[in-house]
Design an enzyme around this catalytic site. Structure first.
Site, PDB file in Angstrom:
ATOM      1  N   ARG A  18       0.836  -1.213   0.000  1.00 26.40           N
ATOM      2  CA  ARG A  18       0.000   0.000   0.000  1.00 26.40           C
ATOM      3  C   ARG A  18       0.866   1.256   0.000  1.00 26.40           C
ATOM      4  NH1 ARG A  18      -3.718  -0.592   4.998  1.00 26.40           N
ATOM      5  NH2 ARG A  18      -1.769  -1.450   5.764  1.00 26.40           N
ATOM      6  N   ASN A  36      -6.095  -2.911   1.809  1.00 26.09           N
ATOM      7  CA  ASN A  36      -6.049  -4.361   1.926  1.00 26.09           C
ATOM      8  C   ASN A  36      -7.471  -4.896   1.996  1.00 26.09           C
ATOM      9  OD1 ASN A  36      -3.253  -4.430   2.051  1.00 26.09           O
ATOM     10  ND2 ASN A  36      -3.181  -4.488   4.271  1.00 26.09           N
TER      11      ASN A  36
END
Length: 93
Positions: A18, A36
């Site tokens: 990320r 996620n």
């Protein structure tokens, strides 16, 4: 402006995916978010020009060197939400 939804599968959680996606998205100027998902994948919603989205897609195919990307699925994002920045969402859904 093009909006795409990407789902990235492989060893992509717990490896900075990320964060590095956020850095790359800021570098190329796309807006949207990365997060996620509960199934172990990562979701990216991105908006930008065709060349920006193509560049992001190419980057997502391998991600950061700490990740192992098995598959990337892309589809048009049909949501109505407009994005002004690119953000990391920290809660897993």
């Amino acid at each position: 402006m093009i909006k795409k939804r990407f789902r990235i599968y492989g060893h992509v959680q717990g490896v900075g995916f990320r964060y590095f996606t956020w850095q790359y998205a800021l570098k190329i100027g796309v807006t949207g978010f990365v997060r996620n998902l509960a199934d172990g994948s990562v979701e990216v919603i991105a908006a930008g020009s065709e060349s920006q989205i193509d560049a992001l897609d190419a980057w997502l195919q391998h991600g950061p060197r700490t990740a192992i990307v098995d598959n990337v699925f892309a589809e048009n994002y049909l949501g109505e939400k407009e994005f002004t920045t690119f953000q990391v969402q920290h809660d897993t859904i």
